[in-house]
Scaffold this motif. Structure first.
Motif, PDB file in Angstrom:
ATOM      1  N   ARG A 179       9.712   0.997  -0.575  1.00  0.00           N
ATOM      2  CA  ARG A 179       9.193   1.855   0.496  1.00  0.00           C
ATOM      3  C   ARG A 179      10.259   2.235   1.527  1.00  0.00           C
ATOM      4  O   ARG A 179      10.047   3.135   2.325  1.00  0.00           O
TER       5      ARG A 179
ATOM      6  N   ASP B  68       5.640  -0.886  -5.484  1.00  0.00           N
ATOM      7  CA  ASP B  68       5.400  -2.246  -5.021  1.00  0.00           C
ATOM      8  C   ASP B  68       5.195  -3.118  -6.255  1.00  0.00           C
ATOM      9  O   ASP B  68       4.342  -2.827  -7.097  1.00  0.00           O
ATOM     10  N   THR B  69       5.950  -4.180  -6.383  1.00  0.00           N
ATOM     11  CA  THR B  69       5.925  -4.964  -7.617  1.00  0.00           C
ATOM     12  C   THR B  69       6.295  -6.417  -7.327  1.00  0.00           C
ATOM     13  O   THR B  69       6.584  -6.793  -6.176  1.00  0.00           O
TER      14      THR B  69
ATOM     15  N   THR C  17      -1.749  -2.475  -1.277  1.00  0.00           N
ATOM     16  CA  THR C  17      -0.695  -1.558  -0.856  1.00  0.00           C
ATOM     17  C   THR C  17      -0.960  -0.187  -1.452  1.00  0.00           C
ATOM     18  O   THR C  17      -1.586  -0.052  -2.498  1.00  0.00           O
TER      19      THR C  17
ATOM     20  N   ARG D 174       8.482  -6.983   6.730  1.00  0.00           N
ATOM     21  CA  ARG D 174       9.675  -7.018   5.868  1.00  0.00           C
ATOM     22  C   ARG D 174      10.499  -8.250   6.209  1.00  0.00           C
ATOM     23  O   ARG D 174      10.814  -8.490   7.375  1.00  0.00           O
TER      24      ARG D 174
ATOM     25  N   CYS E 249       4.703  -9.445  -7.223  1.00  0.00           N
ATOM     26  CA  CYS E 249       3.915 -10.081  -6.168  1.00  0.00           C
ATOM     27  C   CYS E 249       3.669 -11.559  -6.474  1.00  0.00           C
ATOM     28  O   CYS E 249       3.606 -11.964  -7.636  1.00  0.00           O
TER      29      CYS E 249
ATOM     30  N   PHE F 115       6.079  -9.557  -1.967  1.00  0.00           N
ATOM     31  CA  PHE F 115       6.307  -8.586  -3.033  1.00  0.00           C
ATOM     32  C   PHE F 115       7.600  -7.829  -2.768  1.00  0.00           C
ATOM     33  O   PHE F 115       8.167  -7.846  -1.672  1.00  0.00           O
ATOM     34  N   SER F 116       8.068  -7.149  -3.807  1.00  0.00           N
ATOM     35  CA  SER F 116       9.277  -6.325  -3.724  1.00  0.00           C
ATOM     36  C   SER F 116       8.867  -4.862  -3.714  1.00  0.00           C
ATOM     37  O   SER F 116       7.972  -4.457  -4.459  1.00  0.00           O
ATOM     38  N   SER F 117       9.516  -4.059  -2.854  1.00  0.00           N
ATOM     39  CA  SER F 117       9.070  -2.682  -2.666  1.00  0.00           C
ATOM     40  C   SER F 117      10.237  -1.744  -2.414  1.00  0.00           C
ATOM     41  O   SER F 117      11.263  -2.132  -1.836  1.00  0.00           O
TER      42      SER F 117
END
Length: 624
Positions: A523, A505-506, A499, A556, A508, A519-521
């Motif tokens: 964005r 972005d974290t 990414t 998503r 994962c 993952f959590s983002s």
């Protein structure tokens, strides 16, 4: 695992590793011997209130209690009663009744005695109403309390509703009006009025400390006729039928205030330069509160002023309080006072710190909770970042100080790796091959993007050799996850960036088949979003999937909120790859957060555990 879909282990942010229990103390103690243990000592017990004698006489007539006691026991003083929250019933936070005899304490589930609710829920803030004369009629006694049994209508809508149960008939009905959400009920001395801290129809905006609720008053018999009496107040408690004490945050400090609701006059009762919270009124001019006289940070070795203690303040002379728990246990936190015997004794809950000598002696308990999904097990762990091995035979976690790694397996529970100080290690994860017996961990200060953070391997974990192997060099490397095919560790392999963009972005984690990474983002965060929220991250976290062999394919699966109340974090695949679990604030808050034990290193308590089902054969079906 007995559950077909597997089990979820989680850590409760506000849950101390030592059990909470209920105690009381004389108003002018001279030593810790003046403290009295109030329960049978089983499980976590907290948020207690006294049951008045006449109400207790009604309760013990219930069929399940009729053989335990009689009215003569109450009249003679042999028997007294308490209502409090306990976690002994399927590890749910539900109300219980204690029958306190002179030589023993017997505890019963309120739901079991009255046949109220049996589903997964939280109950809190039990207090007794009714028992007053209305013309020639005596109003029955009620138990008034908070429950989360009713689902919220919308995402991030608080779902706490105040109910009342008739203690004679068992009839149970809501006091909270439809579409409203209430917290912290309190009953006036006459038994007629109920005060609540309410969101009313306001939307929760992600705030985790100062909820800025308003206080409303209603008649226990006519709850639809409710009236707002205080703006920006929480935790109401009645000093008389016209006086309410409450807490409110002003600037950097919490204070306790006294409001005369007949005249509209409000005055601060506690000093400006200390934190004072969760009041319990003794009368119209005297109130017990929990105080923190000096703020602390995670790295502090706390002094007495930095612990939460119970004191009594007079509205006429707030600079001359009576200190209570500073005398009995100066280096322990005490929570949420309540009044006993007209103010001769003050009750509270605290950790059973008399069993605690040093950090290694904390009992690491594993609590299996009643799950709303019978094919999914739920385990609450007295430690942070719990992680199962792939075969379910081992569970690892770190302690609350982020100092040591613990493992539970067939050999028992023990520390397998320890650092020199707090805030040094977190987020363990197992190698996908259980035979390799390797843990990967983050080493360095937690939740600080500006600091160097390394990923290390701890080989031969079960042997207790306590060795480590650094896998990264420089930068902020966090939240490792190993692929099912084990293509190698970073130190011996190739780095592939999946990414890229001006966002975070974290968190994962690989799918069981190794084809997707969840993952959590942030964005989705709007361009005009604030940098921080009360000094914390501003949220806007959603959950995405990225295809492992084609980073251009991003899907998503959980959408964040459109404001600060948007945290969907720590996603994790189920073993069959058909579900993703997350920690999220979708259910808002269910209690006044400042009344809870606080962990100073917590970035943000996300709220609850949720799952979303996906189709691993057609991920686009779950696109949001």
């Amino acid at each position: 695992m007995a559950e077909e879909r597997g089990s979820i282990a989680f850590f409760a942010t506000y849950k101390p590793p030592m059990q909470l229990d209920i105690f009381s103390c004389t108003v002018s103690p001279t030593s810790r011997h003046d403290e009295l243990h109030m329960t049978d000592g089983l499980s976590y017990n907290y948020n207690c209130q006294v049951i008045p004698p006449e109400a207790l006489k009604t309760i013990i007539k219930r069929p399940k209690l009729a053989s335990e006691a009689n009215e003569a026991d109450v009249d003679s003083g042999i028997l007294s009663g308490l209502v409090f929250v306990s976690e002994r019933d399927k590890n749910l936070e539900t109300l219980h009744i204690a029958l306190r005899f002179t030589d023993k304490v017997k505890v019963f589930s309120f739901a079991d005695v009255y046949g109220t609710f049996s589903d997964v829920r939280m109950e809190d803030s039990g207090c007794i109403a009714g028992g007053y004369k209305d013309g020639n009629r005596t109003i029955d006694h009620y138990l008034v309390y908070v429950t989360t049994k009713d689902p919220a209508r919308y995402r991030r809508e608080p779902w706490t509703v105040v109910y009342k149960t008739n203690l004679r008939t068992g009839k149970t009905e809501p006091l909270t009006r439809s579409a409203f959400t209430d917290l912290s009920p309190s009953v006036s001395p006459s038994g007629r009025k109920v005060a609540v801290a309410s969101f009313q129809e306001k939307v929760w905006n992600g705030e985790i400390e100062d909820l800025k609720t308003d206080i409303f008053v209603m008649n226990v018999e006519h709850p639809l006729e409710r009236k707002r009496v205080i703006r920006n107040g929480g935790w109401p408690t009645w000093g008389s039928d016209n006086v309410i004490f409450f807490h409110r945050k002003v600037g950097k400090y919490w204070g306790v205030f006294r409001a005369d609701i007949s005249s509209g006059e409000t005055v601060r009762v506690t000093p400006d330069e200390i934190d004072a919270i969760t009041p319990a009124a003794i009368n119209a001019t005297k109130v017990a509160v929990a105080t923190i006289r000096k703020k602390s940070s995670f790295s502090d070795v706390r002094e007495v002023k930095q612990y939460r203690h119970i004191e009594i303040f007079y509205s006429t002379s707030p600079q001359q309080p009576i200190q209570i728990t500073q005398i009995t246990r100066p280096k322990a936190d005490h929570f949420n006072p309540f009044v006993i015997d007209g103010g001769k004794r003050i009750g509270y809950h605290r950790c059973k710190s008399d069993l605690l000598k040093h950090g290694d002696d904390i009992q690491r308990n594993f609590h299996k909770l009643h799950s709303p999904h019978p094919d999914v097990g739920l385990f609450r762990v007295s430690g942070v970042f719990p992680t199962f091995s792939k075969d379910g035979s081992k569970l690892a976690f770190v302690d609350n100080e982020f100092k040591a790694v613990w493992v539970a397996d067939s050999q028992g529970l023990r520390i397998v790796f320890e650092t020199k100080g707090p805030d040094n290690i977190f987020s363990p994860v197992w190698n996908q091959d259980p035979q390799k017996d390797i843990l990967y961990v983050c080493m360095g200060p937690s939740f600080n993007a500006g600091k160097t953070l390394e990923i290390c391997a701890i080989p031969n974990v079960s042997s207790g050799q306590r060795q480590r192997r650094k896998l990264t060099t420089g930068f902020n490397n966090a939240f490792p996850s190993t692929s099912p095919d084990e293509v190698g560790e970073y130190g011996n392999g190739k780095i592939t960036r999946l990414t890229n963009g001006p966002w975070t972005d974290t968190h994962c984690q690989w799918s069981p088949m190794g084809d997707w990474i969840v993952f959590s983002s942030t964005r989705d965060k709007p361009k005009d979003a604030p940098e921080t929220d009360n000094g914390l991250d501003p949220g806007y976290f959603s959950v995405f999937l990225v295809k492992a062999n084609d980073p251009s394919v991003v899907v998503r699966v959980i959408k964040s909120g459109d404001d600060l109340a948007g945290h969907a974090n720590h996603p994790f695949f189920s073993p069959d790859g058909k579900s993703i679990s997350v920690t999220a604030d979708l259910a808002a808050v269910s209690i006044d957060p400042v009344s809870l034990p606080l962990f100073l290193h917590s970035v943000r308590p996300y709220g609850d555990v949720f799952t979303v089902n996906i189709d691993p054969d057609d991920i686009n079906k779950t696109r949001t």
